[in-house]
Structures are given as structure tokens and as C-alpha cells.
Write a protein that holds these residues in place. Sequence first.
Motif, PDB file in Angstrom:
ATOM      1  N   VAL A  67       0.511  -1.364  -0.079  1.00  0.00           N
ATOM      2  CA  VAL A  67      -0.030  -0.049  -0.238  1.00  0.00           C
ATOM      3  C   VAL A  67       0.873   1.343  -0.053  1.00  0.00           C
ATOM      4  CG1 VAL A  67      -1.802  -1.003   1.162  1.00  0.00           C
ATOM      5  CG2 VAL A  67      -0.243   0.110   2.615  1.00  0.00           C
ATOM      6  N   PHE A  68       2.186   0.911   0.146  1.00  0.00           N
ATOM      7  CA  PHE A  68       3.026   2.223   0.050  1.00  0.00           C
ATOM      8  C   PHE A  68       3.154   2.704  -1.459  1.00  0.00           C
ATOM      9  CE2 PHE A  68       4.543   0.067   3.832  1.00  0.00           C
ATOM     10  CZ  PHE A  68       4.534   1.066   4.773  1.00  0.00           C
ATOM     11  N   GLU A  69       3.298   4.101  -1.650  1.00  0.00           N
ATOM     12  CA  GLU A  69       3.726   4.513  -2.795  1.00  0.00           C
ATOM     13  C   GLU A  69       5.235   4.011  -3.300  1.00  0.00           C
ATOM     14  OE1 GLU A  69       1.694   6.184  -4.840  1.00  0.00           O
ATOM     15  OE2 GLU A  69       0.164   7.421  -3.364  1.00  0.00           O
ATOM     16  N   GLN A  70       5.332   4.039  -4.510  1.00  0.00           N
ATOM     17  CA  GLN A  70       6.759   3.442  -5.054  1.00  0.00           C
ATOM     18  C   GLN A  70       7.766   4.423  -4.405  1.00  0.00           C
ATOM     19  OE1 GLN A  70       7.238   3.452  -9.027  1.00  0.00           O
ATOM     20  NE2 GLN A  70       9.318   2.464  -9.026  1.00  0.00           N
ATOM     21  N   ARG A  71       8.840   3.484  -3.599  1.00  0.00           N
ATOM     22  CA  ARG A  71       9.887   4.228  -2.829  1.00  0.00           C
ATOM     23  C   ARG A  71      10.475   5.173  -3.780  1.00  0.00           C
ATOM     24  NH1 ARG A  71      10.388  -1.364  -1.145  1.00  0.00           N
ATOM     25  NH2 ARG A  71       9.451  -1.679   1.057  1.00  0.00           N
ATOM     26  N   PRO A  72      10.868   6.219  -3.007  1.00  0.00           N
ATOM     27  CA  PRO A  72      11.638   7.216  -3.918  1.00  0.00           C
ATOM     28  C   PRO A  72      12.936   6.608  -4.154  1.00  0.00           C
ATOM     29  CG  PRO A  72      11.362   8.089  -1.576  1.00  0.00           C
ATOM     30  CD  PRO A  72      10.479   6.721  -1.837  1.00  0.00           C
ATOM     31  N   LYS A  73      13.596   7.033  -5.374  1.00  0.00           N
ATOM     32  CA  LYS A  73      15.009   6.689  -5.421  1.00  0.00           C
ATOM     33  C   LYS A  73      15.937   6.986  -4.604  1.00  0.00           C
ATOM     34  CE  LYS A  73      14.619   6.104 -10.342  1.00  0.00           C
ATOM     35  NZ  LYS A  73      14.959   6.502 -11.875  1.00  0.00           N
ATOM     36  N   PRO A  74      16.812   6.483  -4.012  1.00  0.00           N
ATOM     37  CA  PRO A  74      17.904   6.848  -2.923  1.00  0.00           C
ATOM     38  C   PRO A  74      18.517   8.184  -3.509  1.00  0.00           C
ATOM     39  CG  PRO A  74      18.465   4.505  -3.523  1.00  0.00           C
ATOM     40  CD  PRO A  74      17.206   4.869  -4.420  1.00  0.00           C
ATOM     41  N   ASN A  75      18.461   9.005  -2.357  1.00  0.00           N
ATOM     42  CA  ASN A  75      18.861  10.403  -2.716  1.00  0.00           C
ATOM     43  C   ASN A  75      20.245  10.452  -2.093  1.00  0.00           C
ATOM     44  OD1 ASN A  75      18.567  10.569  -0.002  1.00  0.00           O
ATOM     45  ND2 ASN A  75      17.196  12.101   0.165  1.00  0.00           N
ATOM     46  N   HIS A  76      21.165   9.381  -2.125  1.00  0.00           N
ATOM     47  CA  HIS A  76      22.474   9.374  -1.658  1.00  0.00           C
ATOM     48  C   HIS A  76      23.022   8.176  -2.447  1.00  0.00           C
ATOM     49  CE1 HIS A  76      21.860   6.250   0.987  1.00  0.00           C
ATOM     50  NE2 HIS A  76      20.695   6.626   1.398  1.00  0.00           N
ATOM     51  N   LYS A  77      24.358   8.159  -2.401  1.00  0.00           N
ATOM     52  CA  LYS A  77      25.189   6.990  -3.214  1.00  0.00           C
ATOM     53  C   LYS A  77      25.716   5.954  -2.159  1.00  0.00           C
ATOM     54  CE  LYS A  77      26.468   9.877  -6.857  1.00  0.00           C
ATOM     55  NZ  LYS A  77      27.639  10.654  -7.667  1.00  0.00           N
ATOM     56  N   LEU A  78      25.089   6.053  -0.767  1.00  0.00           N
ATOM     57  CA  LEU A  78      25.727   4.985   0.296  1.00  0.00           C
ATOM     58  C   LEU A  78      24.825   3.688  -0.193  1.00  0.00           C
ATOM     59  CD1 LEU A  78      26.106   7.385   3.185  1.00  0.00           C
ATOM     60  CD2 LEU A  78      27.908   6.434   1.580  1.00  0.00           C
ATOM     61  N   PRO A  79      25.506   2.409   0.399  1.00  0.00           N
ATOM     62  CA  PRO A  79      24.689   1.011   0.256  1.00  0.00           C
ATOM     63  C   PRO A  79      23.522   0.974   1.111  1.00  0.00           C
ATOM     64  CG  PRO A  79      27.341   1.010   0.409  1.00  0.00           C
ATOM     65  CD  PRO A  79      26.969   2.086   0.607  1.00  0.00           C
ATOM     66  N   TYR A  80      23.829   1.831   2.225  1.00  0.00           N
ATOM     67  CA  TYR A  80      22.496   1.437   3.091  1.00  0.00           C
ATOM     68  C   TYR A  80      21.921   2.711   3.651  1.00  0.00           C
ATOM     69  CZ  TYR A  80      24.233  -3.025   4.098  1.00  0.00           C
ATOM     70  OH  TYR A  80      24.690  -4.569   4.052  1.00  0.00           O
ATOM     71  N   ASP A  81      20.766   2.670   3.904  1.00  0.00           N
ATOM     72  CA  ASP A  81      19.888   4.107   4.264  1.00  0.00           C
ATOM     73  C   ASP A  81      20.282   4.229   5.783  1.00  0.00           C
ATOM     74  OD1 ASP A  81      18.941   4.845   2.050  1.00  0.00           O
ATOM     75  OD2 ASP A  81      16.964   3.492   2.307  1.00  0.00           O
ATOM     76  N   VAL A  82      20.113   3.066   6.593  1.00  0.00           N
ATOM     77  CA  VAL A  82      20.133   3.094   7.906  1.00  0.00           C
ATOM     78  C   VAL A  82      21.004   2.079   8.625  1.00  0.00           C
ATOM     79  CG1 VAL A  82      18.776   3.295  10.314  1.00  0.00           C
ATOM     80  CG2 VAL A  82      17.981   4.191   8.107  1.00  0.00           C
TER      81      VAL A  82
END
Length: 536
Positions: free
Chosen positions: A89-104
Motif C-alpha cells: 500500500v506504500f507508494e513506490q519508494r523514492p530513489k535513494p537520494n545518496h550514493k551509500l549502500p545503506y539508508d540506516v
Amino acid sequence: RDYAGAMRAAAATLAGEEAELAAAAARKGNALLEVLVAQANDEEAEDPPPSAFKEPLRAFRLALKLQPGHPEAKKGAADLDELLEHISVFEQRPKPNHKLPYDVVIVGAGAAGVGVALTLTKTFGLDPKRVVLVERGDRPGETFRRWPKEMRFISPSFNHQGWSGSFDLNSVMFGTSPAHTLGAEHPSGEDYAFYLGALAHAGDLNIMAKTEVTGVRSRTRNSGFWVDVAPRPGTEEEGAEPMEPLRARYVIWAAGEFQYPKPTDAADEMFPGEALCRHNSSVRSWKEMSGDDYVVIGGYESGMDAAFNLAACGKKCTVAASTRCWTTTTDDPSTELAPYTVQRINEALEMPTPPRLLAPLRVTKVEEAKGGAKGFLVHATWGEAEDDEGSFVSKRRVTEEEKGEDEPGEEGTEIVLRTPQPPILCTGFEGSVSLGVASALFEYGNDQACNAHAPVLTDTDQSTITPGLFLVGSLVQHGELSFCFVYKFRQRFGVVANAIAQGLGYDTRDSVQEARQIDMFMDDFTNCQGACGETC
């Protein structure tokens, strides 16, 4: 004037209006869902977009908020869950806005780590593959497996979610209950670790186990972190290459405090001879400890837990506490003994070997017995007698009439307690922040403040000196408010997750609304009672 009658009439009117609004919201949800189901079942029509299901979800959640257990809303939500089993039910996730392998990167896979990871991925829609938890234990919940076998949760677990607007006090995820999963009102550490492991497995969390965090390095402002990792000592594979740093946009510190007792080195010791004592966190079982006569230094939950379990095992024990915590009552449940603890202490006082309770005492020195005698001497000084005048007296309290509590001595006089075994330290924990590898990335309260030595945080629980580094769990504190129980610190998960998701470019409006509805987004402290103390 009949104020009470007017209040009852107003309450009845409001209750009736809430019921009508709940019914209207449920009807709206069902109407919207009926249209979407028809569209989904129509082979000639395009399937409705995932975002279309947000409207009936909002309607059902509103109905359940207004009237928990509303049958139409529950059925509609269940039908929607079944329909969406394979649809996000989530909208399509935004593309990563950084070049690192992990978000968190989340340091620790205990109650706080697992809970905030599920909030990030299930409520706010982050990609689970880009959220990694680093756990030095073999599996989630390692700290709880280190509890003494006899230790139990003091806050009760009860699966009341279907009948109230809240949920199990010890749950870290809405819709789950340790009481339901474990069949226990006061779970053991081993039990609770099983609950966390089940959540992590069901949530498909990305966990690096048997891994030690050896460093956290902040890159230039707002450009992420390098988290240095290595195999936990004793688990290294011969000839293996060093592990590469984990590179992520954000770091959440969730390592807790139980494995980080207050240090006993000479520079920081509370009193001479502290290093001769044994911290209660090192006890694996009170029953299996050798000897039958102990001195416990410190009161509140840790000291009272030790006193009860030693008495239950038929061992003698004397508690030297700085305050008469067994009579303290405050507005904040974090700063008085839990009812469960008071109940157990009252039971202990009726046992064949009841604990001896001494307060107010300040331990000044611990030394080994001299002249060929074995054991230890605990030197302590009587403090100013505590006045109970004005405090709320209830049947819960252990009073001086109960056997077990000695009359305090004259202020300033010394008492010497003898014990064959090393004294048990129940004086709290320093915590993983100040003792961990990220200690220099936080600033701390001053000695005069109520939050002395606690990490200073922003209103989103972010470090004030290292942007992008967040703290979750029992070490979170805001002024006089201590979030040292699960039912407290879980309410900040949504605040942290929202700040991170927004930073990653997500639209979080619906997620914030959902988190608020399930009491996982506390950003207003006006209704919270706080009290300074040494209890957590």
C-alpha cells in the motif's frame, strides 16, 4: 448544582457522537473498499493503484480509533489485509537520494533496535534491504538472554489491544503481544528474546549477528557515516579478510544499557573498594550462586529484585540503600517501585530468610576482612532521616511496621556490614552511549542538571553535535522525563523514523498519522509526569 450529573450527561452525549462517527467512518471505508474490490476483480479493468487503498484504510483506522473493536471496521480492515497480502500500500519508494549502500545502520537488535527497524520498514515503508541491524550476540535479544534466570519484566504483559485504544506494555510493535506469544504476564529474559526473534523473522529484518561495532565515523555534514565492524571476539574465521565498514546515510544507536554497568575502575569508582564488588548484571542465576549470606548495595528495582530472589532461594541478605525506595511514591512510575516489585518484597518479608532493609545509608568503603578472617566489610554512613509526611500512603507500601526494615541510626554515624561473599552492586548502569565507541559523538548533561550525564538530544532524538546520529531505547531522556521502559521509549520510534524517512525523500504524512493512531509518535510531553531520581 449537579456538576457530576452534567458531566455524566456530557460524557454520554460524546460517547454517542463518537459511536455515530465511528459507524459513519466504517460505512465510508466499506463503500470505498467495495468499489476497489469490484475494480480488482474486473478482468477488463486495470487494477487500482496501491495508493487508492489508503482512503479505506484511513476510514477503518478512524473508526477503530473512535470506537476500538468496532465490528464493521475490524471486518473491513481484515478484508483489506487479505486483499493486500501481495500488494504494497506504500507508494513506490523514492530513489535513494545518496550514493551509500545503506539508508540506516542500527546498532543493536534488542527491543529498541528491532522495534525501530520495524517502524522504519513496516510503518514508514523503507526498504528492509537498506536497513541493517548490527548485533554482537548470536541472534536478536542477546541482552535479555543475559538476565539472571529468575529475573522477570516488572511491567505486566496483557493482550488487551482488541478492547482498548492501547496495547501490551512490553510490545515493541502494534498488533503483537508478548503475553499472547509467550503466555506469560511477567516474561523472563529468555522468553522476551524469543518474542523479539519471532518479530525479526516475521518482519524479514536484515541482521548481521555475531558482529561488533568498533567505530562510528561521521563524514562531512549530512553525507552519512562509516560504521566499522568486526567479528565478535571468539567468532573470527581463520584467514578471513577484515570486514568492510558499513556505509549509511543515518545511524541509530540502540545498544541499551544492561551490558554496560557503571565502571568500577579507580578513577570513576563511587567509593573505595568498589572493584571488590560484583555487579548484579553479571549474575546468571541467584539460585546457583555459592554462599548464603549477602550484602546488596543499592535499592530500587535492581536491589529489590536481588533481595527477593536471594530470599526466595533461602539466602540471607542485607540491603544498604541510599533512600527508602520501598516507601517512595511519585507521579512517574519510573521513579517508584512497580506494584509487582512491592508485591514480591512483601512476600520476601514473610519468607524464612527475609531480607534486612537499611536506609538511608551511603556506602563509603568496601574492604576485605582483616586478621585472617574471610569475607568483606561494607562501611556505610547513616543519612538524614526521611520524612514521609505528605506522601500518598497506600496498601502497596512496605512500611516500618513490616518486619525486615531496621530503624535508621543517628545521622552521620557509621555502620559496618560483614559478608562472606563479595557485595552485590545494584547501582545502575552507565549505558552503551557513554561507554561505547560513539561516546564522543554525543554531548551530555552537566552535573547540576536533572539529566546529568545523559545524552543531550534534539526534539527528534538526534545527537546535538552529530547530525544523522539518533538514539532510541531506555537511555533516551528529555529534561526530567526518562524513557526507561518499553511502553515509554517505543512511543518515540515514529518520531525518529519520520525524521529519517523525510531525510530520504519519503512522503511521511500517512505514516505519521498511522504512528500517531497507534501511540507510537509522541512529540508532545505536556501530559507526561517526570521526576528526577536514580531509579532507572
